[in-house]
Design a protein around this motif. Sequence first.
Motif, PDB file in Angstrom:
ATOM      1  N   GLU A 130      -4.962  -1.727  -3.433  1.00 18.78           N
ATOM      2  CA  GLU A 130      -6.172  -1.798  -2.621  1.00 18.78           C
ATOM      3  C   GLU A 130      -7.322  -1.170  -3.391  1.00 18.78           C
ATOM      4  OE1 GLU A 130      -4.250  -1.409   1.886  1.00 18.78           O
ATOM      5  OE2 GLU A 130      -5.151   0.346   0.906  1.00 18.78           O
ATOM      6  N   ASP A 131      -8.495  -1.744  -3.237  1.00 16.92           N
ATOM      7  CA  ASP A 131      -9.674  -1.076  -3.752  1.00 16.92           C
ATOM      8  C   ASP A 131     -10.740  -1.084  -2.664  1.00 16.92           C
ATOM      9  OD1 ASP A 131     -10.638  -3.658  -3.781  1.00 16.92           O
ATOM     10  OD2 ASP A 131     -11.135  -3.687  -5.905  1.00 16.92           O
ATOM     11  N   TYR A 132     -11.932  -0.634  -3.017  1.00 14.20           N
ATOM     12  CA  TYR A 132     -12.954  -0.459  -1.994  1.00 14.20           C
ATOM     13  C   TYR A 132     -14.252  -1.148  -2.374  1.00 14.20           C
ATOM     14  CZ  TYR A 132      -9.631   2.873  -0.222  1.00 14.20           C
ATOM     15  OH  TYR A 132      -8.476   3.425   0.270  1.00 14.20           O
ATOM     16  N   GLU A 133     -14.974  -1.510  -1.349  1.00 13.18           N
ATOM     17  CA  GLU A 133     -16.258  -2.171  -1.501  1.00 13.18           C
ATOM     18  C   GLU A 133     -17.372  -1.137  -1.664  1.00 13.18           C
ATOM     19  OE1 GLU A 133     -16.784  -5.994  -0.589  1.00 13.18           O
ATOM     20  OE2 GLU A 133     -14.947  -5.574  -1.699  1.00 13.18           O
ATOM     21  N   ALA A 255     -14.757   1.466   7.718  1.00 10.85           N
ATOM     22  CA  ALA A 255     -13.933   1.611   6.523  1.00 10.85           C
ATOM     23  C   ALA A 255     -13.193   0.297   6.339  1.00 10.85           C
ATOM     24  CB  ALA A 255     -12.948   2.762   6.658  1.00 10.85           C
ATOM     25  N   LEU A 256     -13.218  -0.243   5.130  1.00 12.16           N
ATOM     26  CA  LEU A 256     -12.608  -1.555   4.907  1.00 12.16           C
ATOM     27  C   LEU A 256     -11.988  -1.618   3.509  1.00 12.16           C
ATOM     28  CD1 LEU A 256     -12.246  -4.369   6.224  1.00 12.16           C
ATOM     29  CD2 LEU A 256     -14.307  -5.085   5.011  1.00 12.16           C
ATOM     30  N   PRO A 257     -10.666  -1.472   3.426  1.00 11.96           N
ATOM     31  CA  PRO A 257     -10.002  -1.636   2.132  1.00 11.96           C
ATOM     32  C   PRO A 257      -9.912  -3.116   1.773  1.00 11.96           C
ATOM     33  CG  PRO A 257      -8.376  -1.234   3.837  1.00 11.96           C
ATOM     34  CD  PRO A 257      -9.723  -1.113   4.489  1.00 11.96           C
ATOM     35  N   ASN A 258      -9.774  -3.392   0.501  1.00 13.59           N
ATOM     36  CA  ASN A 258      -9.686  -4.760   0.002  1.00 13.59           C
ATOM     37  C   ASN A 258      -8.416  -4.879  -0.824  1.00 13.59           C
ATOM     38  OD1 ASN A 258     -10.288  -7.369  -0.762  1.00 13.59           O
ATOM     39  ND2 ASN A 258     -11.756  -6.784  -2.326  1.00 13.59           N
ATOM     40  N   TRP A 259      -7.399  -5.537  -0.287  1.00 12.44           N
ATOM     41  CA  TRP A 259      -6.138  -5.605  -1.001  1.00 12.44           C
ATOM     42  C   TRP A 259      -6.091  -6.804  -1.953  1.00 12.44           C
ATOM     43  CZ3 TRP A 259      -3.036  -9.907  -0.338  1.00 12.44           C
ATOM     44  CH2 TRP A 259      -3.207 -10.659   0.833  1.00 12.44           C
ATOM     45  N   ARG A 260      -5.279  -6.645  -3.003  1.00  5.66           N
ATOM     46  CA  ARG A 260      -5.031  -7.720  -3.967  1.00  5.66           C
ATOM     47  C   ARG A 260      -3.530  -7.980  -4.000  1.00  5.66           C
ATOM     48  NH1 ARG A 260     -10.534  -8.454  -4.938  1.00  5.66           N
ATOM     49  NH2 ARG A 260     -11.490  -6.534  -5.697  1.00  5.66           N
ATOM     50  N   GLY A 261      -3.162  -9.249  -4.035  1.00  7.77           N
ATOM     51  CA  GLY A 261      -1.743  -9.573  -4.054  1.00  7.77           C
ATOM     52  C   GLY A 261      -1.482 -10.909  -4.710  1.00  7.77           C
ATOM     53  N   LEU A 262      -0.197 -11.268  -4.824  1.00 13.28           N
ATOM     54  CA  LEU A 262       0.215 -12.483  -5.508  1.00 13.28           C
ATOM     55  C   LEU A 262       1.072 -13.358  -4.604  1.00 13.28           C
ATOM     56  CD1 LEU A 262       1.246 -10.788  -8.856  1.00 13.28           C
ATOM     57  CD2 LEU A 262      -0.621 -12.452  -8.630  1.00 13.28           C
TER      58      LEU A 262
END
Length: 328
Positions: A130-133, A255-262
């Motif tokens: 996860e990262d953040y905006e 608060a809004l996390p931004n996840w990355r996945g495959l």
Amino acid sequence: MRKKRPALAVLGVAATLVLAGFAAVDASNSTSGATPRSKLTVTAPAAPGGGWDLASRELQQALRAGSIVNNVQVVNVPGAGGTIGLGQFVELGADPTRMMMTGTVMEGAITVNNSPVDLADTTPIARLAEDYEVLIVPADSPYETLDDFIEAWRENPRSHAIGGGGLGGTDHLLAGLTAREAGVDPEQMNYIAFAGGGEVLTALLSHTVELGVSGYNDFRDQIEAGNLRALAISAEEPVDGIDTPTLIEQGIDVALPNWRGLVAPPGITDEQRRELIDIVEEMAETPEWQDALDRNKWVDALLTGDDFAAFISEDQARVDAVIEELGL
């Protein structure tokens, strides 16, 4: 004068050529015996320079450095918050040598763009991190703080252009949630969607938009160089190494996390899926990936297989609810 060949001989040669042609076509349309360990192509469904592109290339580097996969390629397919790439990806067929980067942005874009396919049409492999905006303005902007921008925004929402990723994506959702908490009607936002963080950066530096919204790493170099000023970050708590206050710290309860996945294409076998999961789990243990997490200020959020599939289903419902609530 040259004698004519017997008809059967000519037919035999023709048949051989036709069969050879079919074999060549079949070979070109197959993975030619390739396995995920020998060849892997990762689709980054956005333009170069954005979060999906960065995550894909960090993945590529870790897989190569760890000698986990022999040949790893990244292919960019930008547009419509990742849904163009998604549409093409699900048409690939059951190819275990292909994966696609995805995340929160795509969930929103699927709904807002009425995509005919969604993540349920893929094979979930793993959530990575996860990262953040960040909310950002050019260094010469008159808005020194988030409060400065919000004050002007409240007076005339439509006159302030906000640039971010695809409609319905994390950037759009964060802008809408921030607007609502700041007392601005989200439907009055002048939101301009771009294909990736690189285009948002260009729009900011050219003053095409006043405020940019994207992943922190899309802007990090320009922030450190003094060309951009970060006004807020979307984390719940301050992030080590990022000298930017959160929205919550500034009175905006968002608060809004931004996840990355495959994900993999639909139709692969359970064994092929297990192999891809094993590859990702091995990659996640490499020093190169751990370094990528640290450098990019990403939060390790590894989740695989059926657990990841359940997460996607729940998160899609959450994103859909936010979109409906905000009228986006």
